[in-house]
Design an enzyme around this catalytic site. Structure first.
Site, PDB file in Angstrom:
ATOM      1  N   TYR A  87     -17.071  -8.430  30.799  1.00 30.62           N
ATOM      2  CA  TYR A  87     -15.581  -7.839  30.396  1.00 30.62           C
ATOM      3  C   TYR A  87     -15.585  -6.244  30.520  1.00 30.62           C
ATOM      4  O   TYR A  87     -15.980  -5.531  30.034  1.00 30.62           O
ATOM      5  CB  TYR A  87     -15.470  -8.267  29.029  1.00 30.62           C
ATOM      6  CG  TYR A  87     -15.315  -9.743  28.783  1.00 30.62           C
ATOM      7  CD1 TYR A  87     -15.501 -10.671  29.714  1.00 30.62           C
ATOM      8  CD2 TYR A  87     -15.260 -10.285  27.464  1.00 30.62           C
ATOM      9  CE1 TYR A  87     -15.504 -12.254  29.066  1.00 30.62           C
ATOM     10  CE2 TYR A  87     -15.346 -11.487  26.797  1.00 30.62           C
ATOM     11  CZ  TYR A  87     -15.482 -12.534  27.955  1.00 30.62           C
ATOM     12  OH  TYR A  87     -15.352 -13.764  27.409  1.00 30.62           O
TER      13      TYR A  87
ATOM     14  N   HIS B  94     -23.446 -17.104  29.338  1.00 26.96           N
ATOM     15  CA  HIS B  94     -22.125 -17.445  29.725  1.00 26.96           C
ATOM     16  C   HIS B  94     -21.551 -18.434  30.566  1.00 26.96           C
ATOM     17  O   HIS B  94     -20.624 -19.290  30.500  1.00 26.96           O
ATOM     18  CB  HIS B  94     -21.485 -15.920  30.309  1.00 26.96           C
ATOM     19  CG  HIS B  94     -20.213 -15.491  30.270  1.00 26.96           C
ATOM     20  ND1 HIS B  94     -19.699 -14.397  30.297  1.00 26.96           N
ATOM     21  CD2 HIS B  94     -19.111 -16.463  29.914  1.00 26.96           C
ATOM     22  CE1 HIS B  94     -18.353 -14.301  30.104  1.00 26.96           C
ATOM     23  NE2 HIS B  94     -18.093 -15.513  29.977  1.00 26.96           N
TER      24      HIS B  94
ATOM     25  N   PRO C 245      -7.960 -20.432  22.917  1.00 21.94           N
ATOM     26  CA  PRO C 245      -7.235 -21.480  22.121  1.00 21.94           C
ATOM     27  C   PRO C 245      -5.780 -21.504  22.352  1.00 21.94           C
ATOM     28  O   PRO C 245      -5.222 -22.524  21.765  1.00 21.94           O
ATOM     29  CB  PRO C 245      -7.870 -20.847  20.541  1.00 21.94           C
ATOM     30  CG  PRO C 245      -8.102 -19.632  20.820  1.00 21.94           C
ATOM     31  CD  PRO C 245      -8.657 -19.376  22.135  1.00 21.94           C
TER      32      PRO C 245
ATOM     33  N   GLY D  35      -4.249 -21.202  25.049  1.00 27.08           N
ATOM     34  CA  GLY D  35      -4.039 -21.464  26.686  1.00 27.08           C
ATOM     35  C   GLY D  35      -3.742 -20.172  27.311  1.00 27.08           C
ATOM     36  O   GLY D  35      -2.968 -20.306  28.155  1.00 27.08           O
ATOM     37  N   ARG D  36      -4.297 -19.180  26.940  1.00 22.08           N
ATOM     38  CA  ARG D  36      -4.462 -17.718  27.629  1.00 22.08           C
ATOM     39  C   ARG D  36      -2.916 -17.320  27.541  1.00 22.08           C
ATOM     40  O   ARG D  36      -2.351 -16.520  28.300  1.00 22.08           O
ATOM     41  CB  ARG D  36      -4.625 -17.843  28.952  1.00 22.08           C
ATOM     42  CG  ARG D  36      -5.988 -18.338  29.459  1.00 22.08           C
ATOM     43  CD  ARG D  36      -6.453 -18.527  30.721  1.00 22.08           C
ATOM     44  NE  ARG D  36      -7.891 -18.576  31.027  1.00 22.08           N
ATOM     45  CZ  ARG D  36      -8.762 -19.656  30.675  1.00 22.08           C
ATOM     46  NH1 ARG D  36      -7.802 -20.845  30.663  1.00 22.08           N
ATOM     47  NH2 ARG D  36      -9.790 -19.776  30.705  1.00 22.08           N
ATOM     48  N   GLY D  37      -2.286 -17.587  26.230  1.00 24.09           N
ATOM     49  CA  GLY D  37      -0.955 -17.091  26.208  1.00 24.09           C
ATOM     50  C   GLY D  37       0.016 -17.978  26.371  1.00 24.09           C
ATOM     51  O   GLY D  37       1.316 -17.808  25.863  1.00 24.09           O
TER      52      GLY D  37
ATOM     53  N   PRO E 150      -3.711 -21.541  38.048  1.00 20.66           N
ATOM     54  CA  PRO E 150      -2.946 -22.647  38.180  1.00 20.66           C
ATOM     55  C   PRO E 150      -1.675 -22.986  37.564  1.00 20.66           C
ATOM     56  O   PRO E 150      -0.633 -23.295  37.779  1.00 20.66           O
ATOM     57  CB  PRO E 150      -3.768 -24.064  38.527  1.00 20.66           C
ATOM     58  CG  PRO E 150      -5.002 -23.523  39.116  1.00 20.66           C
ATOM     59  CD  PRO E 150      -5.316 -22.239  38.355  1.00 20.66           C
TER      60      PRO E 150
END
Ligand SMILES: NC(=O)c1ccc[n+]([C@@H]2O[C@H](COP(=O)([O-])OP(=O)(O)OC[C@H]3O[C@@H](n4cnc5c(N)ncnc54)[C@H](OP(=O)(O)O)[C@@H]3O)[C@@H](O)[C@H]2O)c1
Length: 327
Positions: free
Chosen positions: A63, A132, A212, A214-216, A237
């Site tokens: 990251y 990972h 959790p 949904g990436r925002g 997508p």
């Protein structure tokens, strides 16, 4: 007089025993992928998270190409007993080769990676060290065997896996106890429910759902926000213009359920996870990522919120209509 802080409940990390707050903090977005970060805000987020009993802090060596671990270093050293630091190895991208997304699980690579992470964070032991991603070319006996040696050597406290399937989880667990499985799990990403969660539950492994929210997507904000040019979600997508328009209609229905309960959309998403985890008899510590103190408070409050059977059914039906794969 300062008001007493309501700390979040805890649970014992699987096959390890340490008491962990039932919500962790995903730190990835601080350094990369989700647009610019205001560092002062993030510092307030970390202070508040610790105050409220969050102790699972999730990072990875890749990251920000090491920056995320470096950013956490002063905090971990200052609050060592209050921060259960979780990092990951496996992606080989480096500042020299930022677009190299290869995966390496070889013992010699793991040894180099763990030393680099320890050095970046300036600590003696990583509390939970995740693989990972799995490189199927390397037998699990080699990679998990090396992680088991690192536990004995005191360089890591516990072993975790990320995004493996149920068979891999079982095979790895026979070599060394696995404490946590980190995989994508949310109302909108439910692939692991069939084959992976039952294995984790059977083996007493704690599930750490990543993304959790949904990436925002599962919030009141992202859909109405213009994503920064370098935001990684442009490539996902679910966030293409066409899919986002369709998905916004589904999120609006989730938000309507939230409003009726005087909750936010993110709280409904997290309450869905806690409720579903109880239903599936798995101990779960979601790690939503936020760089905003109000959002942190909102997310933490969801740890004690529940949804009825009817609300769960309604949400499950909406989840089936989501357009586009998660990545
Ligand atoms: N193991 C893996 O392969 C893997 C993959 C991806 C992620 N992860 C880990 O999982 C963590 C969480 O996943 P994620 O960050 O990708 O996705 P996420 O937690 O589902 O969503 C994060 C996004 O939601 C926004 N947000 C958070 N709380 C909000 C709220 N209450 N209202 C409105 N917006 C809110 C954040 O924006 P702000 O920051 O601006 O608040 C950010 O854009 C990461 O930080 C990382 O540590 C692991």
């Amino acid at each position: 007089m300062t008001s007493p802080v309501n700390k979040i409940p805890t649970l014992r990390l699987g096959n390890h025993g340490r008491e962990i707050g039932i919500q962790g903090l995903g730190c990835m977005g601080i350094s990369e992928f989700y647009g610019p970060t205001d560092i002062q805000n993030v510092e307030a987020v970390i202070e508040t998270a610790i105050e409220q009993g969050v102790n699972m802090f999730d990072t990875a060596d890749m990251y920000g190409l090491g920056e995320n671990e470096r950013f956490l270093s002063p905090w971990v050293r200052r609050y060592r007993d209050k921060m259960f630091i979780c990092t990951k190895f496996g992606y080989t991208r480096t500042p020299e080769n930022p677009y190299d997304w290869s995966i390496d699980n070889r013992p010699e690579y793991i040894r180099t990676a763990v030393n680099r992470s320890l050095q970046r964070m300036q600590i003696d032991c990583i509390d939970l060290y995740y693989m990972h991603r799995r490189d199927p070319a390397v037998p699990l006996s080699d990679s998990i065997g090396t992680l088991a040696d690192l536990v004995v050597e005191g360089k890591i406290g516990a072993v975790g896996l990320s995004a493996v399937n149920g068979d891999e989880l079982r095979e790895a667990s026979a070599i060394h106890p696995i404490s946590a499985l980190q995989s994508e799990w949310s109302l909108f990403s439910r692939d692991i429910e069939q084959d992976v969660i039952p294995v984790a539950a059977e083996l007493g492994i704690t599930l750490v759902p990543y993304a959790p929210l949904g990436r925002g997507l599962l919030t009141n904000s992202t859909i109405n926000t213009v994503l920064a040019e370098n935001d990684a979600r442009h490539h996902f997508p679910r966030f293409t213009r066409e899919n986002l328009a369709a998905n916004a209609l589904i999120v609006a229905k989730v938000s309507a359920i939230a409003e009726a309960k005087n909750m936010s959309t993110a709280q409904v998403a997290l309450a869905w996870l806690y409720t579903k985890a109880r239903e599936m008899q798995i101990s779960a510590i979601p790690i939503p990522g936020t760089r905003n103190r109000q959002r942190l408070a909102e997310n933490l409050a969801a740890a004690s919120m529940t949804l009825s059977i009817n609300e769960m059914a309604e949400l499950n039906e909406l989840a089936e209509q989501i357009q586009g794969s998660a990545i």
